[in-house]
Write a protein that holds these residues in place. Structure first.
Motif, PDB file in Angstrom:
ATOM      1  N   GLY A  35       0.825  -1.205   0.000  1.00  0.00           N
ATOM      2  CA  GLY A  35       0.000   0.000   0.000  1.00  0.00           C
ATOM      3  C   GLY A  35       0.856   1.251   0.000  1.00  0.00           C
ATOM      4  O   GLY A  35       2.070   1.219   0.258  1.00  0.00           O
ATOM      5  N   LEU A  36       0.224   2.370  -0.258  1.00  0.00           N
ATOM      6  CA  LEU A  36       0.961   3.626  -0.328  1.00  0.00           C
ATOM      7  C   LEU A  36       1.576   4.009   1.008  1.00  0.00           C
ATOM      8  O   LEU A  36       2.590   4.709   1.045  1.00  0.00           O
ATOM      9  N   THR A  42       0.704   9.059  -3.174  1.00  0.00           N
ATOM     10  CA  THR A  42      -0.488   9.861  -2.907  1.00  0.00           C
ATOM     11  C   THR A  42      -1.740   9.068  -3.264  1.00  0.00           C
ATOM     12  O   THR A  42      -1.787   8.411  -4.306  1.00  0.00           O
ATOM     13  N   GLN A  43      -2.725   9.140  -2.383  1.00  0.00           N
ATOM     14  CA  GLN A  43      -4.036   8.549  -2.642  1.00  0.00           C
ATOM     15  C   GLN A  43      -5.089   9.649  -2.591  1.00  0.00           C
ATOM     16  O   GLN A  43      -5.099  10.470  -1.677  1.00  0.00           O
ATOM     17  N   VAL A  91     -11.331   6.008  -6.286  1.00  0.00           N
ATOM     18  CA  VAL A  91     -10.109   5.965  -5.498  1.00  0.00           C
ATOM     19  C   VAL A  91      -8.931   5.882  -6.461  1.00  0.00           C
ATOM     20  O   VAL A  91      -8.858   4.972  -7.293  1.00  0.00           O
ATOM     21  N   GLU A  93      -4.728   5.849  -6.697  1.00  0.00           N
ATOM     22  CA  GLU A  93      -3.471   5.689  -5.986  1.00  0.00           C
ATOM     23  C   GLU A  93      -2.328   5.953  -6.953  1.00  0.00           C
ATOM     24  O   GLU A  93      -2.258   5.364  -8.033  1.00  0.00           O
ATOM     25  N   GLN A 274      -7.566  12.861   0.875  1.00  0.00           N
ATOM     26  CA  GLN A 274      -6.249  12.979   0.258  1.00  0.00           C
ATOM     27  C   GLN A 274      -5.209  12.496   1.258  1.00  0.00           C
ATOM     28  O   GLN A 274      -5.152  12.954   2.396  1.00  0.00           O
ATOM     29  N   ARG A 275      -4.393  11.545   0.831  1.00  0.00           N
ATOM     30  CA  ARG A 275      -3.348  11.010   1.710  1.00  0.00           C
ATOM     31  C   ARG A 275      -2.036  10.974   0.949  1.00  0.00           C
ATOM     32  O   ARG A 275      -1.991  10.485  -0.178  1.00  0.00           O
ATOM     33  N   THR A 276      -0.999  11.456   1.571  1.00  0.00           N
ATOM     34  CA  THR A 276       0.330  11.392   0.994  1.00  0.00           C
ATOM     35  C   THR A 276       1.295  10.893   2.059  1.00  0.00           C
ATOM     36  O   THR A 276       1.313  11.408   3.186  1.00  0.00           O
ATOM     37  N   THR A 338      -1.221  -3.091   3.579  1.00  0.00           N
ATOM     38  CA  THR A 338      -1.090  -1.749   4.144  1.00  0.00           C
ATOM     39  C   THR A 338      -0.426  -1.847   5.513  1.00  0.00           C
ATOM     40  O   THR A 338      -0.144  -2.928   6.018  1.00  0.00           O
ATOM     41  N   GLY A 410     -10.219   1.882   2.927  1.00  0.00           N
ATOM     42  CA  GLY A 410      -8.810   2.208   2.942  1.00  0.00           C
ATOM     43  C   GLY A 410      -7.969   1.206   3.720  1.00  0.00           C
ATOM     44  O   GLY A 410      -8.189  -0.006   3.686  1.00  0.00           O
ATOM     45  N   GLU A 580      -2.468  14.075   5.167  1.00  0.00           N
ATOM     46  CA  GLU A 580      -3.787  13.475   5.014  1.00  0.00           C
ATOM     47  C   GLU A 580      -4.859  14.533   5.156  1.00  0.00           C
ATOM     48  O   GLU A 580      -4.789  15.389   6.038  1.00  0.00           O
TER      49      GLU A 580
END
Length: 759
Positions: A35-36, A42-43, A91, A93, A274-276, A338, A410, A580
């Protein structure tokens, strides 16, 4: 021909060999997708929005995905993924992408490209209608927009749109002096439309604003060139090709060409999540979890070997096979591993010990009772007697894993997948691999001559002490219930007085985590952020060089301003580890889903336990679960720990784990009731509790080694997760024995008293 009973060990052995061989092949040939949060990137979660002319349903979302896929391919990101979630969410990714603002801008823009004839300039500001999309649609001929220089132009209704464009590309014209520009090729009727548009403009005198053609992107004039004087009136530019010129640099030209080539989105989209995650943070998490798994598994193995000797060594081999099978299963189904999933993988190692301990303890009882005088026959009886408890306890954990998969999203959903696979793999390793190895070892002549080597030829010191003293722990069940009630009041007061600190998953907001090379004073950071216009920002430090900032929802420019402010406080630019953002509407939805998951978990456990046991026992077990939930929430409230998605995963795991212990006690209680139906229920319950107490403590110790390793070595992302599970493990172990059992006694006494009253 051998009897069927004699063929069973050979069949189990072949199944074990086949499973290990296949798993080894898959593990060596098929990598698990990370997973990221483990590999960095970035997701984005985008939500389609309806317009006056179109609905944001499943069809519109699918068409939006196709447009987004073209934009993502043009970004050049390696191994991107895009998937629809529900009817109106997408979604995305982007592994390795560390600039969320650029990714969000490129994917979230509608890219509404239009070409307009210029009617002239706006004589006065009064001629300018309100600059809103609805107003422009109502009166398109009176649309007024500023051009590149700020001059306000009155535009005719759009003659061409982005649908008429075949392709666009960024070019650099060094010889002509045009610099970076974008070439646009039209298709179909767009070729004739472009000729008509430029032909109309060519009928005006050079220098007249009406000789210009405005190219508008998302309601903004990006270029309004004059039609060359050589172009004849009414004829226009043939060939269907043009150039968009302006003060572009290489990045702006590339981005513009990408938006035009990708086409317009059929409906607007809003980024609701938004997740980085930085690649370095993911690498640290993998390393920390790996060390936690190695050390925790080693300690658990040493403990099991010390307690059960040869059978413990066999269980350790089965644990290794379990790990291999679990990993291969994740790779085979294409699951994404993840950070919570990795924690679930490590946690399931501890839970895999449970089935082995159940079998070995039952085998000890059988051997001590001299009903089965050999280690092999005792093991056979132990596997048969422990099967129902193993099945019931693992099914309850599968219920929790299933709820995580269907109700969460997620990384938490990934934890549910990993936990579910781990439970199934642990059952296979215990019932097939452990039994095949144990049968083979117990059949050896040396073991028959020296049964004490197996570790099951004696009942153990703790069980011997309980057998000798035979304490009546359930003599005063109300005292245990009073102690549980006191713990509930103490912890619930934390919820009432301090409240629950819900994370951004449940409230919406933004969290940014930085790493600095030098220590940073959090008070100094708070003051700097307040001076920069962010007085509500919450600043927390992790160690000396990691800083976490939590705020309400921010735009990407505001987030960049925070990063710039933090940079002024250090000699070196801070490294962004995590970024995030959760929209308020999504946070509310996730909060509701969390409550639904919790309520559904309790209801599902009650339904299952009521089906497997009497409703009184099911009610007592679920009441003990509610007791565990309140205490865990209360302790986190007193400690000021966040209640987020990771905590939800831990909470539902605690529910499944707590039920495991209650099921083992009640399974033995049901068995003892059948054997001695005339014995008073409190005495039977006390006997069942004493018989299962060694198993409960040994299983808890095995899981505690793993969780302690996670808490101390897993790093900041896993510390709170492991802490919640450690608290839940301790509380759940206590409640299964000294809350569920006394409550079952009280409920049974009240029921029996009520039945005698009419007599």
């Amino acid at each position: 021909m051998r009897p069927s009973a004699n063929r069973a060990p050979y069949i189990r052995g072949l199944l074990a060999l086949a499973a290990v061989a296949l798993s080894l092949y898959i593990a060596l040939t098929t990598p698990v997708h990370l997973g990221l949060d483990l590999r960095g990137g970035t997701q984005l979660v985008l939500e389609t929005r309806p317009t006056a002319t179109s609905e944001a349903g499943e069809e519109a979302t699918d068409r939006t995905m196709e447009v987004l896929r073209g934009r993502i391919d043009a970004l050049g990101v390696a191994e991107p993924t895009i998937a629809r979630s529900g009817d109106n969410r997408i979604v995305v990714e982007l592994p390795g992408a560390q600039d969320p603002s650029k990714a969000a801008d490129m994917l979230g823009r509608t890219a509404e490209l239009t070409f307009h004839q210029v009617l002239g300039t706006a004589d006065t500001p009064a001629d300018t209608p309100a600059d809103t999309t609805d107003q422009r649609r109502k009166d398109p001929a009176q649309q007024v927009l500023p051009d590149e220089s700020g001059e306000r132009l009155r535009l005719q209704e759009a003659s061409l749109t982005g649908k008429d464009v075949e392709k666009a590309a960024d070019r650099f014209d060094q010889e002509g002096g045009a610099g970076w520009h974008v070439t646009v090729d039209f298709k179909g009727q767009g070729r004739d439309g472009w000729a008509r548009l430029t032909g109309e403009a060519a009928c005006h005198a050079p220098g007249d604003p009406a000789r210009r053609v405005a190219i508008v992107l998302d309601g903004k004039i990006i270029s309004s060139p004059q039609v060359d004087p050589s172009v004849p009136c009414r004829s226009g530019i043939s060939g269907g090709s043009t150039q968009i010129t302006g003060s572009f640099d290489d990045r702006e030209a590339k981005d513009l060409a990408l938006l035009i080539s990708g086409g317009a989105l059929p409906v607007p989209v809003e980024i609701v999540e938004q997740r980085t995650v930085g690649a370095s943070l993911g690498a640290q998490a993998i390393m920390a979890s790996a060390w936690a798994a190695v050390i925790g598994t080693a300690l658990t193995s040493l403990f099991i070997i010390a307690v059960y000797r040869l059978m413990g060594a066999i269980a350790t081999v089965a644990l290794a096979a379990y790990g291999l099978i679990s990993y291969a299963a994740l790779a085979a189904i294409g699951a994404t591993l993840t950070l919570p999933g990795l924690a679930g993988f490590v946690l399931a190692i501890g839970m895999a010990v449970d089935a082995n301990v159940l079998v070995f303890e039952r085998a000890r009882e059988e051997y001590a009772a001299r009903h089965r005088p050999t280690p092999r026959s005792s093991l056979t009886a132990g596997f048969r007697s422990a099967f129902s408890a193993i099945a019931d306890s693992n099914i309850t954990t599968l219920i929790a894993a299933g709820l995580l998969f269907f109700l969460a999203s997620g990384p938490v959903r990934g934890f549910g997948v990993t936990l579910g696979i781990g439970v199934l793999a642990s059952m296979f390793s215990a019932l097939v691999i452990t039994r095949a190895l144990a049968d083979c070892a117990a059949a050896r002549p040396r073991i028959r001559r020296h049964p004490h080597l197996t570790g099951i030829a004696g009942i153990g010191r703790f069980r011997a002490h309980l057998t000798h003293t035979n304490p009546n722990l359930m003599r005063h069940p109300r005292r245990w219930l009073a102690a549980s009630a006191a713990a509930l009041v103490l912890t619930a007061s934390g919820i009432a007085l301090r409240g629950l600190d819900f994370g951004i998953e449940f409230t919406g907001g933004r969290v940014i985590e930085y790493a600095t090379k030098t220590p940073l004073n959090p008070d100094k950071a708070r003051k700097a952020l307040a001076d920069a216009g962010f007085p509500q920002a919450t600043v927390q430090t992790t160690g000396e060089t990691q800083l976490t900032i939590r705020t309400t929802n921010l735009t990407n420019p505001q987030a960049a301003a925070i990063t710039k402010t933090i940079g002024t406080l250090t000699e070196h630019a801070p490294q962004k580890l995590r970024d995030e953002s959760i929209g308020p509407s999504l946070g509310k939805e996730l909060r509701q889903n969390a409550l639904m998951a919790l309520a559904t978990a309790l209801a599902a456990q009650l339904a299952y336990l009521a089906a497997r046991f009497r409703w009184l026992l099911g009610t007592a077990a679920v009441a003990a679960l509610a007791h565990d939930v309140v205490i865990l929430l209360g302790i986190f409230a007193w400690l000021g720990k966040p209640i987020d998605g990771i905590f939800l995963a831990a909470l539902l795991t605690v529910i499944g784990y707590s039920v495991n212990d209650s099921v083992v006690v009640f399974d033995r209680l049901r068995e003892q009731t059948k054997k001695t139906p005339a014995r008073p229920f409190p005495q039977t319950a006390n006997q069942a509790l004493l018989q299962t107490l060694p198993r409960t403590l040994n299983t808890g110790m095995g899981a505690a080694f793993i969780l302690t390793a996670l808490a101390t070595l897993g790093g900041p992302p896993l510390t709170d997760f492991a802490l919640a599970l450690l608290i839940g493990l301790a509380v759940g172990t206590y409640s299964s024995m000294f809350t569920a059992t006394p409550l079952a006694i009280e409920l049974t006494n009240r029921t029996q008293t009520g039945r005698r009253a009419p007599c």
